[in-house]
Design a protein around this motif. Structure first.
Motif, mmCIF file in Angstrom:
data_model
loop_
_atom_site.group_PDB
_atom_site.id
_atom_site.type_symbol
_atom_site.label_atom_id
_atom_site.label_comp_id
_atom_site.label_asym_id
_atom_site.label_seq_id
_atom_site.Cartn_x
_atom_site.Cartn_y
_atom_site.Cartn_z
ATOM 1 N N ARG A 1 0.751 -1.112 0.026
ATOM 2 C CA ARG A 1 0.009 -0.257 0.242
ATOM 3 C C ARG A 1 1.176 1.511 -0.189
ATOM 4 N N ASP A 2 0.536 2.529 0.047
ATOM 5 C CA ASP A 2 1.103 3.827 -0.338
ATOM 6 C C ASP A 2 1.322 3.671 0.363
ATOM 7 N N GLY A 3 2.711 4.469 1.213
ATOM 8 C CA GLY A 3 3.202 4.978 2.451
ATOM 9 C C GLY A 3 4.167 4.375 2.937
ATOM 10 N N ILE A 4 3.741 2.642 2.749
ATOM 11 C CA ILE A 4 4.463 1.460 3.135
ATOM 12 C C ILE A 4 5.659 1.092 2.211
ATOM 13 N N ARG A 5 4.649 1.094 1.324
ATOM 14 C CA ARG A 5 5.569 0.705 0.130
ATOM 15 C C ARG A 5 6.592 1.073 -0.400
ATOM 16 N N SER A 6 6.800 2.022 -0.602
ATOM 17 C CA SER A 6 8.308 3.290 -0.660
ATOM 18 C C SER A 6 9.282 2.475 0.402
ATOM 19 N N LEU A 7 8.691 2.196 1.734
ATOM 20 C CA LEU A 7 9.545 2.332 2.748
ATOM 21 C C LEU A 7 10.772 1.121 3.152
ATOM 22 N N VAL A 8 9.379 -0.266 2.398
ATOM 23 C CA VAL A 8 10.394 -1.449 1.989
ATOM 24 C C VAL A 8 10.795 -1.802 0.476
ATOM 25 N N SER A 9 10.984 -1.446 -0.415
ATOM 26 C CA SER A 9 11.455 -1.174 -1.562
ATOM 27 C C SER A 9 12.998 -1.809 -1.545
ATOM 28 N N GLU A 10 13.270 -2.568 -1.578
ATOM 29 C CA GLU A 10 14.498 -3.792 -1.398
ATOM 30 C C GLU A 10 15.972 -2.903 -2.332
ATOM 31 N N VAL A 11 15.407 -2.141 -3.710
ATOM 32 C CA VAL A 11 16.153 -1.089 -4.213
ATOM 33 C C VAL A 11 16.286 0.184 -4.953
ATOM 34 N N ASP A 12 17.301 1.308 -4.481
ATOM 35 C CA ASP A 12 16.233 2.146 -4.565
ATOM 36 C C ASP A 12 17.350 2.683 -5.495
ATOM 37 N N LEU A 13 16.746 3.554 -6.999
ATOM 38 C CA LEU A 13 17.455 3.896 -8.379
ATOM 39 C C LEU A 13 17.924 5.292 -7.827
ATOM 40 N N SER A 14 19.204 5.900 -7.830
ATOM 41 C CA SER A 14 19.347 7.659 -8.329
ATOM 42 C C SER A 14 20.726 7.871 -8.741
ATOM 43 N N ALA A 15 20.057 8.925 -9.327
ATOM 44 C CA ALA A 15 20.925 9.656 -9.893
ATOM 45 C C ALA A 15 22.471 9.464 -10.233
ATOM 46 N N SER A 16 22.884 9.493 -9.057
ATOM 47 C CA SER A 16 23.889 8.845 -8.185
ATOM 48 C C SER A 16 24.458 7.931 -9.037
ATOM 49 N N ASP A 17 23.837 7.012 -8.888
ATOM 50 C CA ASP A 17 23.798 5.775 -9.806
ATOM 51 C C ASP A 17 24.159 5.467 -11.292
ATOM 52 N N LEU A 18 23.954 6.546 -12.090
ATOM 53 C CA LEU A 18 24.260 6.685 -13.868
ATOM 54 C C LEU A 18 25.413 7.451 -14.340
ATOM 55 N N ILE A 19 25.859 6.658 -15.418
ATOM 56 C CA ILE A 19 27.160 7.166 -15.897
ATOM 57 C C ILE A 19 26.555 7.439 -17.038
ATOM 58 N N ALA A 20 26.782 8.770 -17.752
ATOM 59 C CA ALA A 20 25.677 9.379 -18.818
ATOM 60 C C ALA A 20 27.266 9.213 -20.207
ATOM 61 N N PRO A 21 26.898 8.665 -21.360
ATOM 62 C CA PRO A 21 27.864 8.950 -22.853
ATOM 63 C C PRO A 21 28.059 10.127 -22.874
ATOM 64 N N VAL A 22 28.887 10.814 -23.584
ATOM 65 C CA VAL A 22 29.059 11.441 -24.619
ATOM 66 C C VAL A 22 30.151 11.108 -25.773
ATOM 67 N N PHE A 23 29.840 11.074 -26.941
ATOM 68 C CA PHE A 23 30.407 11.916 -27.481
ATOM 69 C C PHE A 23 30.842 12.747 -28.663
ATOM 70 N N VAL A 24 32.135 12.893 -28.837
ATOM 71 C CA VAL A 24 32.700 14.236 -28.998
ATOM 72 C C VAL A 24 33.623 13.828 -30.773
ATOM 73 N N ASP A 25 33.538 14.450 -31.576
ATOM 74 C CA ASP A 25 33.661 14.014 -32.865
ATOM 75 C C ASP A 25 34.295 15.367 -33.583
ATOM 76 N N ALA A 26 35.800 14.503 -33.766
ATOM 77 C CA ALA A 26 36.744 16.016 -34.480
ATOM 78 C C ALA A 26 36.374 16.220 -35.421
ATOM 79 N N THR A 27 36.174 15.932 -36.495
ATOM 80 C CA THR A 27 34.996 16.096 -37.775
ATOM 81 C C THR A 27 34.353 17.166 -38.389
ATOM 82 N N THR A 28 33.783 17.587 -36.821
ATOM 83 C CA THR A 28 32.028 18.394 -37.236
ATOM 84 C C THR A 28 32.915 19.406 -36.725
ATOM 85 N N ASP A 29 31.992 20.327 -36.965
ATOM 86 C CA ASP A 29 31.590 21.925 -36.208
ATOM 87 C C ASP A 29 30.081 21.951 -35.894
ATOM 88 N N ASP A 30 29.223 20.867 -36.207
ATOM 89 C CA ASP A 30 28.452 20.946 -35.597
ATOM 90 C C ASP A 30 28.069 19.720 -34.535
#
Length: 326
Positions: free
Chosen positions: A12-41
């Motif tokens: 039920r709401d209220g208790i559901r989040s308190l007993v969740s076994e796994v928490d996902l947060s932004a600090s768990d994530l790594i974002a890829p960045v592609f840098v291209d030396a052949t383009t100006d845009d």
């Protein structure tokens, strides 16, 4: 009827989040960045909706966009201005990754990880120096030991540019030990190493090869990336990297290999990373465009499943979208 055990009481709401076994947060994530030396845009990547190749002078702005969502770490991939048989632009002081990393570390607080591989830099698209006549003979492959020196030079050049962590991804035997020795010898003993310790020869990499211009010109990578049929072999591969000094252990891809992520988590005390690869990202986008799936919901559920399997870190193209939702 007397039901003593009613698991639904805790849903039920209220208790559901308190007993969740796994928490996902932004600090768990790594974002890829592609840098291209052949383009100006900035150039959209058609098979990866929402992602672009950016020129070097846009790298800082791109990373700031990522940081604004709450994601703290990025991994930088480079598309060089030229390629050759040995991938010499991979370790050039004025290479695309080196230039981008210097700018990003000077102007942002992002934690910067660099991909250490040769496939984006070689004119044949393989992850190292290939044997003679490899284009004509499919039994020939990458020269393992000769490639180690090039990977080491690349990793050291990334550390010199300011990388916070290096991530060798070529599945070259002995790469972790060679790079660790090279970093230590060059005065970078504190730069950690995230090894792609169990990287499979997967059909899910297609969009990435479009993004990074790194598809093999001939043959495939079955002689040096892992057989998708093998799970026990992953433990052996990971153990070798642990012995050679890996700090973080990566499994790639993620969703088709959650059993491997779970096994690595059980067997080793090191932080475990999983790469939610381009094909996993693209197929959810394609289904959502058809109206068959709710993209936000399945993206979150996918990353939650990877975390539940045992990953501490998730490298994902969904990083920004999911971080904003969180």
């Amino acid at each position: 009827m007397n039901l003593t055990h009613r698991p639904r009481r805790l849903r039920r709401d209220g208790i559901r989040s308190l007993v969740s076994e796994v928490d996902l947060s932004a600090s768990d994530l790594i974002a890829p960045v592609f840098v291209d030396a052949t383009t100006d845009d900035r150039e959209p990547i058609p098979s990866m909706p929402g992602h672009e190749r950016v020129p070097v002078d846009e790298a800082v702005a791109r990373v700031e966009e990522i940081r604004d969502t709450g994601v703290e770490a990025v991994v930088v991939f480079g598309i060089p201005e030229s390629k050759d048989a040995r991938g010499s632009r991979a370790w050039a002081a004025d290479g695309v990754v080196q230039r981008a990393v210097r700018a990003i570390t000077d102007e942002t607080d992002a934690y910067v990880i660099t991909d250490v591989c040769m496939c984006e830099y070689t004119d044949h698209g393989h992850c190292g120096v290939v044997e003679e006549n490899a284009a004509e003979d499919p039994t020939l492959t990458v020269k393992n030991d000769e490639t180690l020196d090039l990977l080491t030079k690349t990793a050291v050049s990334h550390a010199e540019a300011g990388a916070d962590m290096v991530a060798p991804s070529s599945m070259t035997d002995g790469m972790v030990g060679a790079i660790r020795e090279g970093l230590d010898g060059a005065g970078y003993p504190d730069v950690p190493l995230m090894s792609y310790a169990a990287k499979y020869e997967s059909a899910f990499y297609g969009p990435f090869r479009d993004a990074a211009d790194g598809a093999p010109a001939f043959g495939d990578r079955r002689h040096y990336q892992m057989d998708p049929a093998n799970a026990r072999e992953a433990t052996r591969e990971v153990e070798l990297d642990v012995k050679q000094g890996a700090d973080v252990l990566m499994v790639k891809p993620a969703l088709p290999y959650l059993d491997v992520v779970s096994a690595v988590r059980r067997e080793f005390d090191h932080p475990v990373a999983a790469y939610n690869v381009s094909g996993e990202y693209a197929m959810l986008h394609a289904a959502a465009e058809k109206g068959w799936l709710d993209l936000e919901a399945v993206a979150h559920e996918s990353l939650l499943s990877i975390k539940r399997a045992g990953a501490d870190l998730i490298l994902t193209y969904f990083a920004e979208d999911v971080a904003q939702e969180l």
